[in-house]
Design a protein around this motif. Structure first.
Motif, PDB file in Angstrom:
ATOM      1  N   UNK A 168       0.827  -1.213   0.000  1.00 53.63           N
ATOM      2  CA  UNK A 168       0.000   0.000   0.000  1.00 53.63           C
ATOM      3  C   UNK A 168       0.862   1.263   0.000  1.00 53.63           C
ATOM      4  N   UNK A 169       1.969   1.213   0.746  1.00 50.36           N
ATOM      5  CA  UNK A 169       2.888   2.351   0.769  1.00 50.36           C
ATOM      6  C   UNK A 169       3.423   2.639  -0.632  1.00 50.36           C
ATOM      7  N   UNK A 170       3.854   1.590  -1.316  1.00 54.17           N
ATOM      8  CA  UNK A 170       4.399   1.749  -2.664  1.00 54.17           C
ATOM      9  C   UNK A 170       3.319   2.183  -3.645  1.00 54.17           C
ATOM     10  N   UNK A 171       2.093   1.724  -3.412  1.00 52.16           N
ATOM     11  CA  UNK A 171       0.980   2.057  -4.311  1.00 52.16           C
ATOM     12  C   UNK A 171       0.656   3.546  -4.268  1.00 52.16           C
ATOM     13  N   UNK A 172       0.984   4.209  -3.161  1.00 54.13           N
ATOM     14  CA  UNK A 172       0.748   5.652  -3.070  1.00 54.13           C
ATOM     15  C   UNK A 172       1.554   6.403  -4.133  1.00 54.13           C
ATOM     16  N   UNK A 173       2.724   5.871  -4.473  1.00 55.11           N
ATOM     17  CA  UNK A 173       3.560   6.503  -5.494  1.00 55.11           C
ATOM     18  C   UNK A 173       3.214   5.993  -6.886  1.00 55.11           C
ATOM     19  N   UNK A 174       2.864   4.703  -6.977  1.00 56.96           N
ATOM     20  CA  UNK A 174       2.555   4.090  -8.275  1.00 56.96           C
ATOM     21  C   UNK A 174       1.152   3.482  -8.221  1.00 56.96           C
ATOM     22  N   UNK A 175       0.109   4.326  -8.268  1.00 56.32           N
ATOM     23  CA  UNK A 175      -1.268   3.880  -7.990  1.00 56.32           C
ATOM     24  C   UNK A 175      -1.874   2.910  -8.999  1.00 56.32           C
ATOM     25  N   UNK A 176      -1.271   2.761 -10.184  1.00 55.52           N
ATOM     26  CA  UNK A 176      -1.836   1.834 -11.173  1.00 55.52           C
ATOM     27  C   UNK A 176      -0.923   0.638 -11.419  1.00 55.52           C
ATOM     28  N   UNK A 177       0.077   0.458 -10.590  1.00 57.08           N
ATOM     29  CA  UNK A 177       1.019  -0.641 -10.818  1.00 57.08           C
ATOM     30  C   UNK A 177       0.352  -1.986 -10.567  1.00 57.08           C
ATOM     31  N   UNK A 178       0.318  -2.823 -11.587  1.00 64.75           N
ATOM     32  CA  UNK A 178      -0.431  -4.077 -11.483  1.00 64.75           C
ATOM     33  C   UNK A 178       0.194  -5.058 -10.504  1.00 64.75           C
ATOM     34  N   UNK A 179       1.519  -5.004 -10.321  1.00 71.02           N
ATOM     35  CA  UNK A 179       2.177  -5.919  -9.381  1.00 71.02           C
ATOM     36  C   UNK A 179       1.770  -5.582  -7.948  1.00 71.02           C
ATOM     37  N   UNK A 180       1.788  -4.324  -7.621  1.00 75.46           N
ATOM     38  CA  UNK A 180       1.390  -3.896  -6.275  1.00 75.46           C
ATOM     39  C   UNK A 180      -0.088  -4.163  -6.028  1.00 75.46           C
ATOM     40  N   UNK A 181      -0.907  -3.903  -7.038  1.00 71.61           N
ATOM     41  CA  UNK A 181      -2.343  -4.188  -6.918  1.00 71.61           C
ATOM     42  C   UNK A 181      -2.584  -5.685  -6.716  1.00 71.61           C
ATOM     43  N   UNK A 182      -1.814  -6.492  -7.436  1.00 66.16           N
ATOM     44  CA  UNK A 182      -1.929  -7.946  -7.272  1.00 66.16           C
ATOM     45  C   UNK A 182      -1.536  -8.367  -5.862  1.00 66.16           C
ATOM     46  N   UNK A 183      -0.447  -7.774  -5.334  1.00 61.91           N
ATOM     47  CA  UNK A 183      -0.023  -8.079  -3.962  1.00 61.91           C
ATOM     48  C   UNK A 183      -1.151  -7.828  -2.967  1.00 61.91           C
ATOM     49  N   UNK A 184      -1.785  -6.672  -3.110  1.00 64.44           N
ATOM     50  CA  UNK A 184      -2.850  -6.308  -2.168  1.00 64.44           C
ATOM     51  C   UNK A 184      -4.029  -7.271  -2.305  1.00 64.44           C
ATOM     52  N   UNK A 185      -4.369  -7.609  -3.545  1.00 65.02           N
ATOM     53  CA  UNK A 185      -5.447  -8.572  -3.768  1.00 65.02           C
ATOM     54  C   UNK A 185      -5.148  -9.920  -3.141  1.00 65.02           C
ATOM     55  N   UNK A 186      -3.908 -10.385  -3.308  1.00 66.78           N
ATOM     56  CA  UNK A 186      -3.514 -11.674  -2.718  1.00 66.78           C
ATOM     57  C   UNK A 186      -3.592 -11.610  -1.198  1.00 66.78           C
ATOM     58  N   UNK A 187      -3.147 -10.492  -0.628  1.00 63.44           N
ATOM     59  CA  UNK A 187      -3.240 -10.330   0.830  1.00 63.44           C
ATOM     60  C   UNK A 187      -4.692 -10.411   1.292  1.00 63.44           C
ATOM     61  N   UNK A 188      -5.581  -9.794   0.541  1.00 62.55           N
ATOM     62  CA  UNK A 188      -7.008  -9.854   0.884  1.00 62.55           C
ATOM     63  C   UNK A 188      -7.517 -11.294   0.837  1.00 62.55           C
ATOM     64  N   UNK A 189      -7.089 -12.034  -0.174  1.00 60.98           N
ATOM     65  CA  UNK A 189      -7.476 -13.449  -0.259  1.00 60.98           C
ATOM     66  C   UNK A 189      -6.983 -14.211   0.966  1.00 60.98           C
ATOM     67  N   UNK A 190      -5.713 -13.966   1.320  1.00 64.51           N
ATOM     68  CA  UNK A 190      -5.122 -14.665   2.467  1.00 64.51           C
ATOM     69  C   UNK A 190      -5.835 -14.314   3.767  1.00 64.51           C
ATOM     70  N   UNK A 191      -6.368 -13.107   3.827  1.00 64.29           N
ATOM     71  CA  UNK A 191      -7.086 -12.663   5.034  1.00 64.29           C
ATOM     72  C   UNK A 191      -8.564 -13.040   5.001  1.00 64.29           C
ATOM     73  N   UNK A 192      -8.968 -13.739   3.927  1.00 62.03           N
ATOM     74  CA  UNK A 192     -10.357 -14.166   3.801  1.00 62.03           C
ATOM     75  C   UNK A 192     -11.298 -13.064   3.354  1.00 62.03           C
ATOM     76  N   UNK A 193     -10.761 -11.967   2.857  1.00 62.04           N
ATOM     77  CA  UNK A 193     -11.582 -10.839   2.394  1.00 62.04           C
ATOM     78  C   UNK A 193     -11.749 -10.936   0.883  1.00 62.04           C
TER      79      UNK A 193
END
Length: 292
Positions: free
Chosen positions: A202-227
C-alpha cells in the motif's frame, strides 16, 4: 545467489573512481582480499573523514565480513547442532561465537544506518541494509528497512544516489521489481506476516497507484485474510493496467470460487486456458476439473 550479488555490488561499487586517497586505498585493500585486516586503516579514515559516505559503506563491509568469519564452527539446523570435524567443541563455545558474530553484524548495521541518516538518498546503502537483514531473518528490522526505501522513494521521486554519490534514476518497473524481491521473500516465509506485506504494498501504491504488481499483492493479501470480495477490485484494477497478466485472472477466478460464484470463476479460467501459456492454462484446466 541474488543476495550475494547485491552484497558484492555494495563492496565493488563502494570503491572510489576519483582521486580520493582513502577510497583508493580501500579499493586496493578489497582487490587484495584483505578487508578483514583493514581495521586500523578504517579507524584512521573515520577520524579523518567522519562524514564520508564511502567510509560508512567500507566500515559496514568490514564488520559484515568479520561477523561471518567469527562463526565458523558447528552449524545449526532447526536448533540442533550439526556435527563437524571438531566434535569436541562445547556448546558454550558455539554460543560465544554466535554472540560475537551477532554483535559484529549489529555494528555493521549501525554504520550503514548512520550513513543513511547523513546521505538520505544513497540507494546502495538501503539495499545493503535490507539485504543483509533479510539474510538474518524476516523480522521487524528488515520490514522497517524495506518501508524506509519505499517512503524515501516517494520523497525523491525515484531520483537516487549510488556509490560516490553518482545520481541514478529508478523507473517504476525497476523500483517495484526491487521491492517485489523483498515482498516475495516475505510471502515465502514459513509464517508470512500478511499484514506487513499489505502495508508495504500500500505504501508503494501511493507513489505508483496503477502498478499491477502492487495491486496484485494487495489482492492476494485480501485473499489470504479471507476478504474475498475486497480482493476483487484490486485484481480488476490491475488488469486495466496489464490486461495480458494471467496471474491476475487466476487470482480473480480464485476469489469468485471462494465466494461460490462458480460461473464467474469459470469465465476467467476459460480465458486463461484459451490465452495463457502451457503452465497457466494447465493450472486452469486442473482447477476447472475440481470445481465442475
Amino acid at each position: 545467489m541474488l543476495k550475494k550479488i547485491i552484497i558484492l555490488s555494495c563492496l565493488v561499487l563502494s570503491t572510489n573512481l576519483f582521486a580520493q586517497n582513502y577510497n583508493e586505498q580501500f579499493t586496493e585493500i578489497c582487490e587484495k582480499g584483505k578487508i578483514s585486516e583493514s581495521k586500523d586503516f578504517l579507524e584512521n579514515w573515520e577520524k579523518a573523514e567522519p562524514n564520508n559516505p564511502e567510509m560508512f559503506v567500507a566500515l559496514f563491509n568490514y564488520y559484515l565480513v568479520q561477523s561471518k568469519a567469527k562463526f565458523d564452527g558447528p552449524k545449526f539446523l532447526g536448533g540442533t547442532i550439526i556435527a563437524t570435524d571438531n566434535d569436541s567443541i562445547s556448546v558454550s563455545e558455539v554460543l560465544k561465537s554466535v554472540n560475537k558474530s551477532d554483535s559484529l553484524f549489529i555494528l555493521s548495521q549501525k554504520y550503514l544506518s548512520k550513513g543513511i541518516s547523513i546521505n538520505k538518498d544513497r540507494l546502495d546503502m538501503y539495499i545493503g541494509r535490507s539485504t543483509t537483514l533479510l539474510e538474518k531473518a524476516i523480522n521487524t528490522e528488515f520490514i522497517t528497512s524495506v518501508k524506509s526505501i519505499v517512503k524515501r522513494n516517494s520523497v525523491n521521486s525515484g531520483k537516487w544516489l549510488w556509490s560516490n554519490n553518482e545520481p541514478i534514476k529508478k523507473t517504476e518497473d525497476e523500483f517495484v521489481g526491487m521491492i517485489q524481491s523483498y515482498i516475495n521473500a516475505m510471502f515465502q516465509a514459513s509464517n508470512p506476516d500478511i499484514s506487513e506485506v499489505l502495508n508495504i504494498s500500500k505504501l508503494a501504491l501511493e507513489t505508483y497507484p496503477t502498478n499491477y504488481i502492487l495491486l496484485s499483492n494487495i489482492g492476494v493479501c485480501m485473499l489470504e485474510l479471507g476478504k474475498y470480495q475486497e480482493a476483487i477490485p484490486f485484481f480488476e484494477k490491475g488488469l486495466k493496467s496489464n490486461p495480458k497478466d494471467m496471474i491476475l485472472r487466476l487470482n480473480l477466478a480464485d476469489a469468485y470460487v471462494q465466494l461460490k460464484q462458480i460461473s464467474k470463476a469459470k469465465e476467467y479460467y476459460n480465458y486463461v486456458i484459451e490465452n495463457g501459456d502451457e503452465r497457466f492454462s494447465g493450472y486452469a484446466k486442473d482447477i476447472l476439473k475440481e470445481i465442475e
